[in-house]
Design a protein around this motif. Structure first.
Motif, PDB file in Angstrom:
ATOM      1  N   PHE A  47     -12.232 -15.263   3.405  1.00 61.93           N
ATOM      2  CA  PHE A  47     -11.619 -13.546   4.976  1.00 61.93           C
ATOM      3  C   PHE A  47     -10.819 -14.107   5.432  1.00 61.93           C
ATOM      4  O   PHE A  47      -9.787 -14.973   5.335  1.00 61.93           O
ATOM      5  CB  PHE A  47     -12.737 -13.948   6.017  1.00 61.93           C
ATOM      6  N   PRO A  48      -9.692 -12.849   6.168  1.00 65.54           N
ATOM      7  CA  PRO A  48      -8.476 -13.185   6.189  1.00 65.54           C
ATOM      8  C   PRO A  48      -8.248 -13.620   7.712  1.00 65.54           C
ATOM      9  O   PRO A  48      -9.455 -13.794   8.005  1.00 65.54           O
ATOM     10  CB  PRO A  48      -7.473 -11.488   6.427  1.00 65.54           C
ATOM     11  N   PRO A  49      -7.411 -14.529   8.069  1.00 67.89           N
ATOM     12  CA  PRO A  49      -7.257 -15.396   8.814  1.00 67.89           C
ATOM     13  C   PRO A  49      -7.676 -13.919  10.285  1.00 67.89           C
ATOM     14  O   PRO A  49      -6.248 -13.124   9.778  1.00 67.89           O
ATOM     15  CB  PRO A  49      -6.612 -16.422   8.882  1.00 67.89           C
ATOM     16  N   GLU A  50      -7.754 -14.493  11.192  1.00 70.07           N
ATOM     17  CA  GLU A  50      -7.407 -13.468  12.413  1.00 70.07           C
ATOM     18  C   GLU A  50      -6.218 -14.285  13.169  1.00 70.07           C
ATOM     19  O   GLU A  50      -5.422 -14.521  12.667  1.00 70.07           O
ATOM     20  CB  GLU A  50      -8.181 -14.152  13.666  1.00 70.07           C
ATOM     21  N   LEU A  51      -5.158 -12.908  13.159  1.00 71.67           N
ATOM     22  CA  LEU A  51      -4.312 -12.879  13.593  1.00 71.67           C
ATOM     23  C   LEU A  51      -3.842 -13.102  15.046  1.00 71.67           C
ATOM     24  O   LEU A  51      -4.679 -12.804  15.591  1.00 71.67           O
ATOM     25  CB  LEU A  51      -3.337 -11.336  13.537  1.00 71.67           C
ATOM     26  N   ARG A  52      -2.953 -14.203  15.247  1.00 73.42           N
ATOM     27  CA  ARG A  52      -3.125 -14.974  16.336  1.00 73.42           C
ATOM     28  C   ARG A  52      -2.189 -13.776  17.534  1.00 73.42           C
ATOM     29  O   ARG A  52      -1.537 -12.918  17.191  1.00 73.42           O
ATOM     30  CB  ARG A  52      -2.060 -16.252  16.742  1.00 73.42           C
TER      31      ARG A  52
END
Lengths: 381, 268
Positions: free
Chosen positions: B232-237
């Motif tokens: 999964f793409p990391p969640e944007l901070r």
């Protein structure tokens, strides 16, 4: 019919593009501003064996082809025209063709080999203050004196002159014969009586060293003649065609560089609450730029392929590519400045430099007007 | 000296995007490059070749047929010969299976002084394959190297570049060294050699499962012990909030925000 590059040509493009991005682009603005010579990068490229691109490896070249010649000039010119013009002369073109095709083994060993290895710099001297497009008016003379010739005259606007260790000098050995009395001589720049004027200050391509060659009673031996006496002009005309391919490729590269800058800027610049690329006025300019660039690229690559095939249509195609690509370079760079607005006119952005650089491509290696005369001659033959 | 350099062709991740729906890489139209650490490993080997007459560099690349371009580039940079290790049976290999394949290729070469690998690949980032190959070959390994000095008698001095220190270690060959990029300049491909690489001047061998005589239960997706649970793409901070006003106002805002986010709780 196939418009694909070979895998070797693809790798070549990737490599010269990488070199350009890392070594050439970062200093392009400063090269222009301070009229700095780009000698270092030319030497680095020589060490990577790019010179004499289409000459076989056994004879000191790179063993490539003229499609790669076009690609190299194009890729470098996207970032720095001054470097690209010097590259065009080191990879192929006038000087290399004169020596490679018409030089004696001794001349090749003394001049061509070290030139290709980057140990010796050379230039080609045809143009004079009173003889540009009309070489029949050449005033430089070479008078036979026993087994020697004594050369007198001045050459002007000579690309690479300030750096040159040797020059190919076109001189009249028989004035009454006009261009048929012109002979090509190889002259060492440290020969007594040989001197150089100071480098010219130019509108564009300001990192390209251009200057004068002054000869006062310069004595050269018979063995300095390339080809035979009276053949100089004919040999030069043949060699010029390849140089035109180089300049066409340089012009193409300038246009592409300016176009890429304009696309990027039009997406970044916000006016009236939106990037300016949302406006049709900008979109239509970008489209017209891209269409002309692609058309120029097809003309340039076709000429390069013809050169590699040894096709007799090459001179015509090279001239056509040169006129068209140089005029596209002028059109595209002018539009690129327009898209940048006020910022485009300032030297914080590269497009004003590209516009100044582009102008020379319509002039050197034969003006657009001379090209059209030559082209018309072929059309009406 | 006979040097072997293992390289991998990877998508240029600076230009790669993730499919937001599937979480996988969109590889269409993304240029392929030689993995940066592997390129640095090749540079270390080529420097040794430059300094030691008679040294040869052989490149091994495991991958699909397109890996040919990476191998030709390595030849243009200065490698003497190349081996492309390619077979449908290798597809889906994890690091364990990949190390089995590459180490069997190295065993087939037999005669070598050093094996070089990049520290890790920018697509998988495991940093496992190099060390695993060394284990299979039962040779010493030095990881995270920056440069190598030849001491003679098969002894080498390796400069290791770690997060907060440099280590100088000595190793006796044959050994495996993994190299870190970004510390030493790396040469460009030589233009003359580009044309030579594509016109049959250098030896390029193609080895498949058959040539390597490697068991089917040691290669490919089915034999790989690694199971990817999900990607999964990391969640944007979230970007931070800038508070403005006097110190007292800002402290009040800070506490209000923390209460609002349920980081702090008001005492009942």
């Amino acid at each position: 019919m196939d418009f694909e590059l070979t895998k070797a040509q693809e790798q070549f493009r990737k490599t010269i593009r990488g070199f350009t991005e890392n070594e050439i682009r970062p200093i392009a603005g400063a090269v222009d501003r301070y009229e700095a010579t780009v000698d270092d990068n030319i030497k680095k490229l020589a060490a990577l064996h790019i010179n004499g691109i289409a000459i076989p490896v056994e004879e000191g070249g790179a063993g490539g082809d003229h499609v790669c010649y076009a690609i190299a000039c194009e890729e470098v010119a996207k970032a720095c025209t001054s470097t690209a013009t010097l590259v065009s002369a080191k990879l192929a073109g006038l000087l290399i063709e004169m020596l490679y095709y018409y030089g004696t083994p001794a001349q090749k060993e003394k001049y061509l080999q070290p030139f290709l290895q980057g140990e010796l710099e050379g230039c080609f001297g045809l143009t004079e203050p009173e003889a540009g497009s009309d070489p029949g008016r050449l005033c430089t003379t070479a008078i036979k004196d026993g087994s020697n010739y004594i050369i007198n005259g001045t050459k002007t606007f000579i690309t690479g002159a300030p750096l040159a260790d040797f020059a190919i000098v076109m001189a009249s050995t028989n004035k009454s014969l006009g261009t048929k009395g012109i002979t090509a001589f190889l002259v060492d720049c440290d020969t007594p009586g040989f001197s150089k004027g100071k480098p010219e200050q130019k509108m564009g391509q300001r990192g390209l060293p251009v200057g004068e060659l002054i000869m006062k009673n310069v004595v050269v031996p018979e063995t300095a003649i390339i080809g035979k006496e009276g053949m100089g002009f004919r040999l030069a005309m043949k060699s010029l065609d390849c140089g035109r391919l180089g300049i066409a490729s340089v012009a193409l590269g300038i246009a592409e560089g300016a176009y890429e800058a304009a696309v990027k800027y039009s997406k970044e610049r916000v006016q009236f609450g939106a990037p300016i690329c949302n406006n049709q006025a900008i979109q239509f300019m970008l489209t017209d730029m891209k269409m002309r660039i692609d058309a120029a690229q097809l003309l340039v690559y076709r000429a390069a392929v013809s050169k590699d095939k040894g096709s007799s249509s090459f001179p015509f195609e090279a001239s056509m590519a040169k006129v068209y690509a140089s005029e596209v370079a002028m059109f595209v760079t002018t539009k690129a400045v327009q898209i940048h607005g006020g910022y485009g006119y300032m030297n914080d952005y590269p497009v004003e430099r590209m516009m100044r650089d582009a102008k020379l491509t319509e002039i050197y290696e034969g003006t657009s007007e001379i090209q059209r005369m030559v082209l018309a001659r072929t059309i009406l033959k | 000296m006979k040097l072997i350099v293992c390289i991998k062709q990877v998508p240029d991740t600076t230009e790669v995007k993730l499919d937001p729906k599937t979480g996988t890489l969109i590889r269409d139209g993304v240029p392929s490059i030689i993995n940066p650490d592997d390129r640095a490993a090749l540079e270390v080997a080529l420097k040794m070749k430059d300094a030691n007459l008679g040294t040869t560099v052989t490149v091994i690349c495991m991958g699909p047929k397109q890996a040919d371009a990476a191998v030709r580039e390595a030849l243009a940079m200065g490698a003497d010969s190349a081996i492309i290790v390619s077979d449908r049976a290798f597809a889906g290999s994890d690091t364990w299976a990949t190390a089995n394949v590459i180490s069997s290729a190295i065993q087939k070469i037999m005669d070598y002084d050093l094996v070089f690998c990049g520290r890790q690949a920018i697509d998988g980032d495991t940093a496992q394959v190099g060390p695993q190959i060394a284990e299979r070959l039962n040779i010493p390994q030095v990881t995270y190297a920056r440069s190598v000095k030849v001491l003679g008698d098969s002894r080498y001095e390796v400069c290791r570049e770690l997060d907060d220190e440099q280590q100088i270690v000595e190793v006796t060959g044959p050994a495996l060294i993994t190299v870190v990029h970004g510390l030493e300049p790396i040469r460009y491909p030589d233009f003359r050699r580009i044309f030579q690489a594509y016109s049959g001047v250098f030896e390029v061998l193609n080895w498949s499962q058959e040539e390597l005589k490697i068991d089917a239960n040691k290669i490919g997706l089915k034999s790989s012990p690694t199971n990817v649970k999900c990607t999964f793409p990391p969640e944007l901070r979230k970007s931070g909030i800038r508070l403005e006003g006097t110190n007292e106002e800002m402290v009040k805002q800070l506490f209000d925000n923390m209460l609002g986010e349920h980081i702090l709780k008001r005492r009942a």
